[in-house]
Structure formats: structure tokens, C-alpha cells
Scaffold this motif. Structure first.
Motif, PDB file in Angstrom:
ATOM      1  N   ARG A 275      -6.170   0.733   4.943  1.00  0.00           N
ATOM      2  CA  ARG A 275      -6.503   0.719   3.515  1.00  0.00           C
ATOM      3  C   ARG A 275      -7.244   1.962   3.042  1.00  0.00           C
ATOM      4  N   LEU A 276      -7.920   2.659   3.952  1.00  0.00           N
ATOM      5  CA  LEU A 276      -8.621   3.872   3.520  1.00  0.00           C
ATOM      6  C   LEU A 276      -7.647   4.948   3.055  1.00  0.00           C
ATOM      7  N   SER A 277      -6.459   4.932   3.608  1.00  0.00           N
ATOM      8  CA  SER A 277      -5.492   5.969   3.254  1.00  0.00           C
ATOM      9  C   SER A 277      -4.572   5.546   2.112  1.00  0.00           C
ATOM     10  N   LEU A 278      -4.707   4.310   1.653  1.00  0.00           N
ATOM     11  CA  LEU A 278      -3.677   3.789   0.746  1.00  0.00           C
ATOM     12  C   LEU A 278      -4.232   3.356  -0.609  1.00  0.00           C
ATOM     13  N   ASP A 279      -3.356   3.395  -1.594  1.00  0.00           N
ATOM     14  CA  ASP A 279      -3.605   2.660  -2.828  1.00  0.00           C
ATOM     15  C   ASP A 279      -3.065   1.264  -2.583  1.00  0.00           C
ATOM     16  N   ILE A 280      -3.965   0.305  -2.525  1.00  0.00           N
ATOM     17  CA  ILE A 280      -3.541  -1.051  -2.197  1.00  0.00           C
ATOM     18  C   ILE A 280      -3.355  -1.840  -3.486  1.00  0.00           C
ATOM     19  N   CYS A 281      -2.306  -2.609  -3.504  1.00  0.00           N
ATOM     20  CA  CYS A 281      -2.049  -3.413  -4.682  1.00  0.00           C
ATOM     21  C   CYS A 281      -1.712  -4.826  -4.222  1.00  0.00           C
ATOM     22  N   ARG A 282      -2.369  -5.787  -4.834  1.00  0.00           N
ATOM     23  CA  ARG A 282      -2.043  -7.190  -4.569  1.00  0.00           C
ATOM     24  C   ARG A 282      -1.558  -7.719  -5.900  1.00  0.00           C
TER      25      ARG A 282
ATOM     26  N   LEU B 114      -0.124  10.203   3.643  1.00  0.00           N
ATOM     27  CA  LEU B 114       1.246   9.936   4.058  1.00  0.00           C
ATOM     28  C   LEU B 114       1.454  10.365   5.506  1.00  0.00           C
ATOM     29  N   GLN B 115       0.842  11.496   5.849  1.00  0.00           N
ATOM     30  CA  GLN B 115       1.002  11.950   7.223  1.00  0.00           C
ATOM     31  C   GLN B 115       0.254  11.042   8.180  1.00  0.00           C
ATOM     32  N   VAL B 116      -0.861  10.488   7.717  1.00  0.00           N
ATOM     33  CA  VAL B 116      -1.617   9.585   8.575  1.00  0.00           C
ATOM     34  C   VAL B 116      -0.806   8.322   8.849  1.00  0.00           C
ATOM     35  N   VAL B 117      -0.256   7.713   7.799  1.00  0.00           N
ATOM     36  CA  VAL B 117       0.428   6.431   8.008  1.00  0.00           C
ATOM     37  C   VAL B 117       1.903   6.594   8.321  1.00  0.00           C
ATOM     38  N   GLY B 118       2.480   7.725   7.923  1.00  0.00           N
ATOM     39  CA  GLY B 118       3.841   8.017   8.335  1.00  0.00           C
ATOM     40  C   GLY B 118       4.941   7.276   7.587  1.00  0.00           C
ATOM     41  N   LYS B 119       4.609   6.460   6.579  1.00  0.00           N
ATOM     42  CA  LYS B 119       5.663   5.782   5.813  1.00  0.00           C
ATOM     43  C   LYS B 119       5.304   5.778   4.338  1.00  0.00           C
ATOM     44  N   PRO B 120       6.300   5.726   3.483  1.00  0.00           N
ATOM     45  CA  PRO B 120       6.010   5.765   2.045  1.00  0.00           C
ATOM     46  C   PRO B 120       5.455   4.451   1.500  1.00  0.00           C
ATOM     47  N   VAL B 121       5.644   3.357   2.194  1.00  0.00           N
ATOM     48  CA  VAL B 121       5.078   2.095   1.701  1.00  0.00           C
ATOM     49  C   VAL B 121       4.787   1.170   2.886  1.00  0.00           C
ATOM     50  N   LEU B 122       3.657   0.480   2.804  1.00  0.00           N
ATOM     51  CA  LEU B 122       3.256  -0.432   3.881  1.00  0.00           C
ATOM     52  C   LEU B 122       2.950  -1.806   3.305  1.00  0.00           C
ATOM     53  N   PHE B 123       3.077  -2.816   4.153  1.00  0.00           N
ATOM     54  CA  PHE B 123       2.887  -4.182   3.681  1.00  0.00           C
ATOM     55  C   PHE B 123       1.842  -4.918   4.499  1.00  0.00           C
ATOM     56  N   GLY B 124       1.327  -5.955   3.865  1.00  0.00           N
ATOM     57  CA  GLY B 124       0.531  -6.958   4.553  1.00  0.00           C
ATOM     58  C   GLY B 124      -0.573  -6.398   5.421  1.00  0.00           C
ATOM     59  N   SER B 125      -0.660  -6.927   6.626  1.00  0.00           N
ATOM     60  CA  SER B 125      -1.795  -6.569   7.475  1.00  0.00           C
ATOM     61  C   SER B 125      -1.763  -5.087   7.834  1.00  0.00           C
ATOM     62  N   GLU B 126      -0.565  -4.539   7.950  1.00  0.00           N
ATOM     63  CA  GLU B 126      -0.486  -3.110   8.272  1.00  0.00           C
ATOM     64  C   GLU B 126      -1.098  -2.285   7.136  1.00  0.00           C
ATOM     65  N   ALA B 127      -0.844  -2.725   5.916  1.00  0.00           N
ATOM     66  CA  ALA B 127      -1.433  -2.021   4.771  1.00  0.00           C
ATOM     67  C   ALA B 127      -2.950  -2.161   4.797  1.00  0.00           C
ATOM     68  N   LEU B 128      -3.429  -3.346   5.131  1.00  0.00           N
ATOM     69  CA  LEU B 128      -4.881  -3.556   5.134  1.00  0.00           C
ATOM     70  C   LEU B 128      -5.563  -2.718   6.209  1.00  0.00           C
TER      71      LEU B 128
ATOM     72  N   GLY C  20       0.829  -1.199   0.000  1.00  0.00           N
ATOM     73  CA  GLY C  20       0.000   0.000   0.000  1.00  0.00           C
ATOM     74  C   GLY C  20       0.862   1.246   0.000  1.00  0.00           C
ATOM     75  N   TRP C  21       0.490   2.171  -0.884  1.00  0.00           N
ATOM     76  CA  TRP C  21       1.168   3.472  -0.900  1.00  0.00           C
ATOM     77  C   TRP C  21       0.175   4.546  -0.453  1.00  0.00           C
TER      78      TRP C  21
END
Ligand code: ADP
Ligand code: MG
Ligand code: ZN
Lengths: 342, 348
Positions: free
Chosen positions: A66-73, A49-63, A41-42
Motif C-alpha cells: 500500500r505504500l507504493s499504491l493509490d488504494i481504492c476500495r 510501478l517498478q517496485v510492484v511490477g504490475k499496473p494494477v494490484l488487488f486485494g491482499s497483494e494491494a494492501l 491499487g495502482w
């Protein structure tokens, strides 16, 4: 000779990677074993970005975010859709992250064997290589069920059925590297069960609020085929209040929905061989992947195939790491002359 | 021994298989891997396309074969289109990151020193009308009109680059406003809104800057004003903490005080029911785009009947624009008059 090659100097770290449609894992020569869910998730925008604080997230953290991210599987249906959205990039991020998790010593070269769904290898050979090359010094790509087979020493007269999320992959081993005909992929696997379960539950409980994630968790907790003495009741909110729901029948119907394709594909693939080999293969069938955890699946398949003579089906011990462990074993056994720098 | 025989056979099988894998991987990369693998992001199709273009360019007799040419796509009409978005053109997360982690943001701007670009944000717009008075006056229209007036007032000085997030009645999501402010590199950001207090017949003036808020009324207001974004208040807790450390929010507070003072002093003269609710903090999404100072002013109150009537007169709207202008200039001039770091000291 393989034996001497396996004892290489520590300037090389061997890793086996299982690039799965839902979970990806790494097993490394340094003893590390790690896994993540294959979601990337980006942050959607600056605020995200300010909400999640990182440029890329993975797995359950990304899920979770998910409202803040572009999720890609990226391997959702077993194939990288190249050029579409950010799939290539997502595969790269997963590989980069897994290798980081394996913690190579600084300056250590990485020799990787990557197992991918059989169809991915057919369609996206180059794409996969490109995604991985940035992070390793040398690389081989193999199909996922083959890596499992190799790891379990099932080199001859055997069959591996890897039941993952997006795909179930079949692979027959007969003493050489499997050809395309020895491998087959069907889409009736974990995600398919989730979809069925979701629609059965929506039908039976139209006023209850559940989503795909909850449904998958119900499945992973209670999956079974045929019969079980247990009651299966779960809490689902109705009008905001948790209410107990009986989902036993729906779980069963959903899990059983993949059985026909599994049995048919298995029988079909075996039928191509001489009767003599057929018997041998049928006594050496191994189930792998998250789907192999469905209670009663092994027995069902065994009984279904008995129609045509004796048959033995077993399950891998550790479905999460069977693929990456096998890939690691391949990497360690590979003669050093085959490891060419990229 | 049988086992020895089998082991030997197995080893042979194993070697065969390992060799097979090696060869298959060579096949994947078409043997000449060095050449191909370096072409990082090109699929075979795109590679072909590029080779064709290259060939055409060469055939056309030019030595124009250089990177910029290949990076642009010629359309049939002859206009040069931007190339398809590549990863390089997607919003680059590391830019954002640099922004967040940049602790000493625009110290020179802190006191209004380098204020060049002022961004005015007329709240709401398009399908989002904001609040509405009993006579039907919409917040979005009044906010836009005042914003335009403020812009032309500031334009007269000739020393500011004044931009607006919207200059028409269009729907503009909050994240888009945030991006606009960032793109414009706004030095100062003022968002114009109108209040609505159904229960009380008063006219409330208040000005906000970004920050946490404990009071539930403010939380509600923030929830309303943030409605166009997909974020809930809960998600702002973290941002607020982060920003609190990284950005000098005092700058925004200074601007907020300056605007609030001007707005209220003048409003009081015209509307006896005007109440000074002062400067507050609230987690408004729209304030996140500009570094600092960034404020959101509730310049008037549509629930107050007298006020709604007045807002429908040009004179009143011009007055509010004037007050905003005065507030902004006060802030800037104080900075330039060389008020030192002592303005940082808690004094209000
Ligand atoms: N106990 C379980 N019962 C049934 N399905 C399961 C169970 N545990 C995991 N799964 C399913 O297995 C799939 C993941 O298997 P995995 O082999 O990791 O897939 P992949 O290799 O495609 O990433 C998911 O669909 C998951 O829901
Ligand atoms: Mg797998
Ligand atoms: Zn508003």
C-alpha cells in the motif's frame, strides 16, 4: 421454461458475481469459484510501478504494497462515489479480474448476474452497469441479499440479513421481486465493529502499536457476543517488543455494538406485514455475510426477537460464496429470452 | 400431491421473480439501453451538460459541433482550460510498463550518439538542505550553484538541450525529479551532491550509478539521499534485479567513470586531502527517471574544513562545474569517435 433454458450450449458461460464492500466473489457455470478482497491499487508513480511490477494490484497483494499504491476500495460505504477519485475504474478492474479468474473459454459469451449492496443499486444503478458492460455480453444487476435469498430458495416469507463490511443489508422476500421498502441498509456492520474495537483498544492500551488491519484480524479470529469461556489474548508490540494483551472485553463490546441496530431494523421491517406473515417471516430469518460468523450472533438475534413470539434464525453455510452462488443460480435459471445483448 | 402442488406454485413464483428482475434491469437502463450504454463514461449529469453545450453551439449558428470543442471547457474569463482529468490523462501505467519491458533502450544513446537533452539535478532544495558543513554551508545551495554553472557551460555548445530539475531553492521530492527526467526525455542525467564524512578530515570524491550495493556505508548514503521518497531500500532489491536485466547499466558506468576521473584529477591538484573513492553502484531513487546514462556525483565533501571554505569561492565551484562538463563531454565524444561495442567489455 426455466428447466430447458438452464441447459444452454457451451458458447455461454453463466457467472454470478458478488460485488462486496470488502470481498468480492465469482461463481461460474464451469465450476470455478474465486474471491478477492475488494481493494484495487495502482502504482503511485514510476518508481512505485517498478517496485510492484504490475499496473494494477488487488486485494491482499494491494494492501501489502500500500505504500507504493493509490488504494481504492470503491464500494467502501456501499455506494460508488462516481467521478470521485478512481472508483468507477476500480469497480471495472475488480470485475475484469474476477471474470479472468473464472477462466471463460475463448469465444465464450458471458452472461452475468451481479449482486451489489442494496444502496448501491438504489444510487448507482447505471454506474454499476457501465462498470460491468465492457466485460460481459449480457447482464442483470440485483441486490446482494436478494441473490442470497434466491440461491437458498427463500423466495417467500423469509428474510435475509447480509452483514458485510461496509453495510448490513436486509431483504424481505414475499414471493415477488423485493421492492425498495422490502430492503434496507444500515452502516453498522464489519467496518463499524473494527472502528469500535480500534478505539477501545487504543483507550485501554495507549502505548501499544496496532493498526486497522491488525484489529480486523483480531476480530475475525475471536469475534463473539454474549459470552465465551475462551481467554482472548493477542500479541501486540510495545516499544518494538511483542507483549500479550487481554482483549476479550473489547472484542465483545465491539461486536455487540452492532446488535441494537440489527435487532431494531429487523423488528421494524417485519412489523410492516400482517401478523400472519410476521410469524412466517420470523421463522425464516437467515444471516449471511462475514458478520454472520460472529459467535453467538444468531442466538442473540433469535432471543431478542422472541420477545414478540417464536422465531428461528439460521446462518448460511458459506458466507463467502452465498451471494455469488445465488447470483449464478439466478443466471442459470433466467430464461434465455431475457438475456439481451448489450 | 402436496409436494407437486407446492412445486408448481414455487415455479410460478420463480418465474414471476425472474421476469421481475429482467424488467427492473430494463428500467435501470431506461429501456433504450443501446443508446445510453454506449456513452461509456458520462454520468447523467455530465451527459446533460454536454447536451447543453452542444445545444448552445448549435444555437450559436455554427457547425462547430466537433469533438475538440466538447473536450475543452470554457471558463468565464474566456481562457480555455484543460478538461478535467479523465482516465486517459492520468499517468498511463502502460507507458511505464512499455518502458520497463523495453529491453533495447536507446542503443544509439549507448555511446552518447544521440545525446540531445541533458538533465542536471541539483540535489535537495527547499526544506531539505542536504548535509551542512561546520560553517553552515548547505549542500542544497552549493549543488544548485554548481548545477547552474554546469548548465551555462553546456549551453555554450549550442547542441544540447540542457534542463534542470530545479533552478531555485525549492523543495522537490525525488519522485517528482524522476518524472521530470522522464517528461523531458532526458538522454543523460547528472545529479549533483556533496558528501559528508564526520569521522575523517578528508575530501572524498565518488560517483554513483544505479545498482545494488553490498557495502554498508553506501547503503547508508543511499538511505540519506533517498529520504525524500517514500521508498525503503528493501523495495529496491526487486527493481535492481529487473533493471539489471533490462537496462544497459554499463552506459551509466561509463559516464560515471568519465566524470569521476575528471573530478578527481583536478580536485587532487587543489586539495591534498582529496581521495578517489571511485565509481560505485547505489540504489539512488533519483537515477531511475532517465533511461541511461544516469549518475549521481558526490563532487566534494562538506565535512572537510578546507573544502568547505573553498566551496564558498566562486572559482572552486566553477572548477567543479568545469570538471563535470569535461566528464560529460569525454563520455559523449568517446561515443561519437566511434568506440565500438568493445567498450562494453569489462576493462576496469
Ligand atoms: N469470523 C468473523 N467474525 C466477525 N467478522 C468477520 C469474520 N470473518 C469476516 N468478518 C467480517 O465480515 C466482513 C466481510 O464480510 P463480507 O460479507 O465479505 O462483506 P462485503 O459483502 O461487504 O464485502 C468484514 O468486515 C470482515 O472483517
Ligand atoms: Mg457481501
Ligand atoms: Zn545529497
Amino acid at each position: 421454461m426455466a428447466q430447458t433454458d438452464t441447459r444452454k450450449k457451451d458458447d455461454v458461460l453463466f457467472v454470478g458475481i458478488d460485488l462486496g464492500t470488502s470481498r468480492s466473489s465469482i461463481s461460474a457455470g464451469n465450476g470455478k469459484r474465486e474471491w478477492i478482497e475488494s481493494f484495487v491499487g495502482w502504482p503511485k508513480d514510476f518508481i512505485a510501478l517498478q517496485v510492484v511490477g504490475k499496473p494494477v494490484l488487488f486485494g491482499s497483494e494491494a494492501l501489502q504494497n500500500r505504500l507504493s499504491l493509490d488504494i481504492c476500495r470503491p464500494l467502501e460505504h456501499g455506494v460508488i462515489k462516481e467521478g470521485i477519485s478512481r472508483n468507477d475504474e476500480a469497480v471495472k478492474e475488480i470485475i475484469r479480474h474476477l471474470i479472468e479468474l473464472a477462466g471463460p473459454a475463448s469465444g465464450q459469451k458471458i452472461h452475468a448476474v451481479v449482486g451489489v449492496p442494496a444502496d448501491t443499486l438504489k444510487v448507482n444503478k447505471l454506474a454499476i452497469r457501465k462498470a460491468v458492460t465492457e466485460f460481459v455480453h449480457s447482464l442483470m444487476v440485483v441486490t446482494e441479499p436478494f441473490a442470497v435469498a434466491y440461491g437458498m430458495n427463500l423466495l417467500n416469507n423469509s428474510m435475509v440479513i447480509d452483514i458485510g463490511a461496509g453495510t448490513a443489508d436486509f431483504c424481505i422476500m414475499h414471493g415477488s421481486i423485493p421492492s425498495e421498502e422490502d430492503q434496507k441498509t444500515v452502516l453498522t456492520a464489519g467496518d463499524y465493529i473494527d472502528e469500535q474495537l480500534f478505539s477501545y483498544l487504543s483507550e485501554k492500551y495507549p502505548n501499544s502499536k496496532f493498526n486497522k488491519n491488525m484489529v480486523r484480524q483480531f476480530k475475525e479470529q475471536y469475534s463473539f457476543v454474549r459470552d465465551t469461556p475462551d481467554e482472548i489474548r493477542v500479541e501486540i508490540p510495545v516499544d518494538g517488543k511483542p507483549v500479550m494483551h487481554d482483549i476479550k472485553n473489547e472484542i465483545r463490546r465491539a461486536c455487540e455494538s452492532i446488535l441494537p441496530a440489527l435487532a431494531e431494523t429487523t423488528a421494524e421491517m417485519i412489523a410492516r406485514f400482517d401478523p400472519e406473515f410476521q410469524v412466517k417471516i420470523k421463522n425464516n430469518i437467515v444471516l449471511a455475510g462475514g458478520g454472520s460468523l460472529i459467535r453467538g450472533l444468531r442466538e442473540h438475534l433469535q432471543d431478542a426477537l422472541k420477545e414478540y413470539g417464536p422465531c428461528k434464525v439460521s446462518c448460511v453455510e458459506d458466507p463467502l460464496f452465498a451471494g455469488s452462488d445465488g447470483a449464478l443460480k439466478l443466471a442459470q435459471d433466467m430464461p434465455s429470452k431475457y438475456w439481451e445483448p448489450l | 400431491m402436496i409436494s407437486a402442488f407446492f412445486r408448481k406454485k414455487e415455479l410460478k413464483v420463480r418465474q414471476e421473480i425472474l421476469k421481475g428482475i429482467y424488467e427492473e434491469n430494463l428500467r435501470i437502463i431506461g429501456k433504450k439501453k443501446g443508446a445510453l450504454l454506449r456513452q461509456r463514461t458520462f454520468s447523467p449529469n455530465r451527459l446533460l451538460l454536454i447536451l447543453c453545450i452542444a445545444a448552445i453551439v448549435v444555437l450559436a449558428g455554427g457547425n462547430y459541433l466537433d469533438a475538440p470543442l466538447l473536450a475543452e471547457k470554457q471558463t468565464a474569463g474566456g481562457t480555455v482550460m484543460r478538461p478535467l482529468p479523465s482516465s486517459a490523462e492520468l499517468p498511463n501505467p502502460s507507458d511505464f510498463k512499455a518502458f520497463i519491458t523495453n529491453a533495447d533502450v536507446s542503443v544509439s544513446r549507448t555511446f552518447g550518439l544521440g545525446v540531445k537533452t541533458i538533465m542536471i539535478d541539483a540535489g535537495h532544495g527547499g526544506v531539505d538542505s542536504g548535509t551542512r558543513g561546520k560553517m553552515g554551508t548547505a549542500e542544497k545551495d552549493i549543488a544548485l550553484d554548481i548545477a547552474k554553472r554546469l548548465k551555462s557551460r553546456l549551453d555554450k555548445y549550442g547542441r544540447f538541450h540542457v534542463v534542470m530539475t530545479r533552478s531555485e531553492d525549492v523543495t522537490l521530492p525525488l519522485n517528482k525529479r524522476v518524472e521530470l527526467a522522464r517528461e523531458a526525455k532526458a538522454d543523460l542525467f547528472v545529479s549533483i551532491h556533496l558528501n559528508y564524512l564526520p569521522s575523517k578530515p578528508i575530501n572524498i570524491i565518488e560517483t554513483y550509478y544505479f545498482g545494488p550495493s553490498a557495502d554498508s556505508k553506501t547503503q547508508e548514503l543511499a538511505e540519506q539521499e533517498n529520504a525524500g521518497s517514500q521508498y525503503g531500500l528493501g523495495e529496491f532489491k526487486e527493481i535492481i534485479e529487473k533493471l539489471g536485466q533490462k537496462l544497459k547499466l554499463q552506459e551509466s558506468r561509463e559516464l560515471a567513470y568519465s566524470i569521476q576521473k575528471n573530478l578527481f584529477v583536478n580536485m587532487e591538484k587543489e586539495n591534498g586531502n582529496a581521495y578517489n573513492f571511485g565509481v560505485k553502484r547505489a540504489p539512488f531513487v533519483v537515477l531511475l527517471g532517465a533511461e541511461v546514462p544516469a549518475v549521481l556525483a558526490e563532487v566534494s565533501c562538506l565535512s572537510n574544513r578546507q573544502e568547505e571554505k573553498q566551496l564558498n569561492t566562486e572559482a572552486h565551484r566553477e572548477n567543479i562545474a568545469h570538471d563535470l562538463e569535461a566528464g560529460i563531454l569525454d563520455y559523449i565524444n568517446k561515443g561519437e569517435a566511434g568506440y565500438g561495442a568493445d567498450r562494453y567489455a569489462e576493462k576496469r
